[in-house]
Design an enzyme around this catalytic site. Structure first.
Site, PDB file in Angstrom:
ATOM      1  N   ASP A   1     -24.945 -42.034 -36.803  1.00 64.69           N
ATOM      2  CA  ASP A   1     -26.090 -42.555 -36.044  1.00 64.69           C
ATOM      3  C   ASP A   1     -26.455 -41.627 -34.889  1.00 64.69           C
ATOM      4  O   ASP A   1     -27.620 -41.531 -34.510  1.00 64.69           O
ATOM      5  CB  ASP A   1     -25.764 -43.956 -35.506  1.00 64.69           C
ATOM      6  CG  ASP A   1     -24.441 -43.976 -34.754  1.00 64.69           C
ATOM      7  OD1 ASP A   1     -24.471 -43.897 -33.520  1.00 64.69           O
ATOM      8  OD2 ASP A   1     -23.378 -44.079 -35.406  1.00 64.69           O
TER       9      ASP A   1
ATOM     10  N   TYR B   1     -17.758 -35.746 -35.016  1.00 69.24           N
ATOM     11  CA  TYR B   1     -18.469 -36.143 -33.797  1.00 69.24           C
ATOM     12  C   TYR B   1     -18.032 -35.308 -32.583  1.00 69.24           C
ATOM     13  O   TYR B   1     -18.866 -34.802 -31.818  1.00 69.24           O
ATOM     14  CB  TYR B   1     -18.234 -37.631 -33.511  1.00 69.24           C
ATOM     15  CG  TYR B   1     -18.774 -38.092 -32.185  1.00 69.24           C
ATOM     16  CD1 TYR B   1     -20.096 -38.492 -32.040  1.00 69.24           C
ATOM     17  CD2 TYR B   1     -17.957 -38.121 -31.047  1.00 69.24           C
ATOM     18  CE1 TYR B   1     -20.595 -38.893 -30.815  1.00 69.24           C
ATOM     19  CE2 TYR B   1     -18.443 -38.528 -29.822  1.00 69.24           C
ATOM     20  CZ  TYR B   1     -19.762 -38.912 -29.707  1.00 69.24           C
ATOM     21  OH  TYR B   1     -20.246 -39.306 -28.497  1.00 69.24           O
TER      22      TYR B   1
ATOM     23  N   LYS C   1     -21.542 -49.576 -40.898  1.00 65.00           N
ATOM     24  CA  LYS C   1     -21.880 -49.865 -39.496  1.00 65.00           C
ATOM     25  C   LYS C   1     -23.325 -49.435 -39.244  1.00 65.00           C
ATOM     26  O   LYS C   1     -23.665 -48.254 -39.394  1.00 65.00           O
ATOM     27  CB  LYS C   1     -20.949 -49.110 -38.552  1.00 65.00           C
ATOM     28  CG  LYS C   1     -21.237 -49.369 -37.081  1.00 65.00           C
ATOM     29  CD  LYS C   1     -20.570 -48.359 -36.167  1.00 65.00           C
ATOM     30  CE  LYS C   1     -21.252 -47.027 -36.195  1.00 65.00           C
ATOM     31  NZ  LYS C   1     -20.830 -46.101 -35.110  1.00 65.00           N
TER      32      LYS C   1
END
Length: 518
Positions: free
Chosen positions: A295, A260, A367
């Site tokens: 996500d 990330y 998640k």
């Protein structure tokens, strides 16, 4: 719920590719440490606080070690030697270095310094193990919410205001409270100190803020009769330090992705790969569930076209997590409900993607993230979008459910917005509680064919990445349509080649089976 018919050998091949990709990176990075790994080590050994100029003492000591050309040997070794020589505590050594009254040097008796460092590290590990045992005891005594756990963000900028909102959220039904960080904290190469009241778009992650929120959630948990989990973010330039602070203060979850920071914060690739290993090792030992950030890919790339990149990244994240000692139940692999609402049959594809992830990672603590990219400010349509998201989460049995807000794209949610979001999710989860066990996927139907297609694309992508290396794949923008290079980004100057006699006691103590290069 019946399972989609997926080709298990295909899943196994994809996972094997991901394993080799992660191992190659791990081996390449094993000869390096970073300034923040060494600062995290100092924090675990008891160094905390700031100097007269508000510079954190771990930063002061690491900068001093760099000046003395000692950091490549490992901060723990030098610190332990100084403690033996002076009779000071770790904190007193750090304070003396910051005051300019002590100059650190290589220990005269290296073996004795190593032994002392390991003894001090063992004491730190005992504390963390005690916090983990306390969490387990609290969950056993109080119980916990039923999955999917309702995950709710507070982000006022003021930790004391956050505490008020977190208490209210827990009383309304939230199972997990996430304190989102102040804007840009991931780019700070130090951790702020003390309780903070002036964050922007979030609240600074500090050890005192962790302590205050943990105490508040323990109190409200006892009141509502279930353990309330606390989440923060250990991405960024201080990933290992924030993981260490979270372990000490009994956080339960950490946003902790392997890529990330590289992709979305332009943090140097080598720095991130080294830091994510150490931070995840600490999280694993502390019993913390990590949350990965796939996500986010769908906020920059199309959620339908790029679905396979999410699965490929999850498989890589899983293998990095395994190397750090994380168990499947600690892997909060991330994905999201982000297909454009105008796409015909979009709900079927969302269901296919969520069920695919559930089956590829049957034991993971998944998640699932709500719609954000295509929320328009129309709160009535937004509430419907969130309800559809809630249905998919319930039917595919996700674990961590980040609540969608009907006011997404308008403002930071008010308490009443969060209340409505909780009510929406609780209604869907209750009214559809056993739906998953009552319905079956049509064999060869559109949902199954879509899942099979995404799996096949992910396998192909992982084979390509294995051939070119993960750095090359990121360089080509294969994830999130964003390109980064191994020598670019922030923090490369904090990557330090290890000396032959480099020593850090924590991998020896924290990793199962001694899977370490320290």
């Amino acid at each position: 719920m019946s399972q989609l018919h997926l080709d298990q050998p295909q899943i196994d091949r994809a996972r094997a590719s991901a394993q080799r990709i992660a191992r190659q990176v791990f081996d390449e990075m094993s000869g390096f440490t970073t300034t923040t790994v060494e600062r995290a080590t100092l924090r675990l050994l008891g160094v905390d606080g700031v100097d007269d100029n508000q510079v954190p003492l771990p930063n002061r000591v690491v900068e001093h070690l760099q000046t003395q050309n000692l950091l490549q040997h490992g901060a723990a070794l030098i610190l332990a030697g100084a403690m033996q020589q002076t009779g000071f505590t770790a904190q007193q050594v750090a304070e003396a270095v910051a005051a300019g009254s002590l100059t650190l040097s290589y220990p005269q008796d290296e073996a004795a310094a190593r032994q002392a460092a390991q003894a001090h590290a063992a004491t730190a590990c005992q504390h963390i193990a005690g916090q983990r045992a306390h969490r387990d005891a609290q969950i056993k005594t109080l119980g916990q919410g039923k999955a999917p756990w309702l995950y709710l963000i507070v982000a006022t900028g003021n930790i004391h205001e956050d505490v008020v909102q977190a208490r209210a959220a827990a009383e309304q039904g939230a199972d997990i409270i996430a304190v989102i960080r102040s804007t840009g904290q991931s780019l700070l190469d130090y951790v702020p100190f003390g309780a903070t009241t002036e964050g922007f778009g979030g609240t600074y992650a500090t050890q005192e803020n962790f302590r205050l929120m943990r105490a508040a959630l323990d109190e409200v948990g006892a009141k509502v009769g279930r353990y309330i989990r606390l989440t923060n973010y250990c991405s960024g330039l201080c990933m290992p330090e924030i993981a260490a602070m979270g372990a000490v203060e009994r956080l339960d979850m950490m946003l902790n992705d392997s890529m990330y920071g590289i992709i979305f914060r332009d943090i140097n690739m080598k720095r991130t790969f080294i830091d994510q290993f150490f931070s995840r090792m600490v999280n694993a030992y502390a019993g913390i569930i990590i949350n990965t950030g796939e996500d986010n890919y769908l906020t920059t790339a199309d959620a339908y076209e790029a679905a396979h990149t999410v699965l490929a990244s999850q498989l890589i994240n899983e293998q990095f997590a395994v190397l750090s000692g994380l168990k499947p139940e600690q892997m909060g692999l991330g994905h999201a409900f982000e297909i454009h609402p105008e796409m015909e049959n979009g709900f079927l594809w969302e269901l296919a993607h969520a069920q695919l992830v559930r089956q590829v990672f049957p034991d993971a603590c998944l998640k699932y993230m709500p719609p954000t990219k295509h929320m328009t400010g129309n709160i009535f349509k937004g509430q419907v979008q969130d309800a559809l998201f809630n249905i998919v989460s319930s039917v595919t049995q996700q674990n961590i459910h980040l609540l969608g807000m009907m006011t997404e794209a308008i403002h930071t949610p008010f308490i009443q917005d969060r209340f409505l979001a909780i009510q929406n999710a609780k209604y869907v989860f209750s009214t559809m509680k056993d739906l998953h066990s009552e319905i079956e996927f049509k064999r060869g139907g559109q949902i199954e064919l879509r899942a099979q297609s995404v799996l096949a694309e992910a396998e192909t992508m992982l084979a390509q990445i294995e051939a070119m290396g993960l750095a090359g794949a990121i360089g080509q923008g294969l994830f999130a349509d964003i390109s980064r290079t191994p020598t670019g980004g922030k923090g490369l100057d904090g990557v330090i080649p290890k000396a032959d006699n480099y020593y850090n006691p924590f991998p020896h103590l924290m990793l199962p089976g001694g899977n370490h290069h320290a």
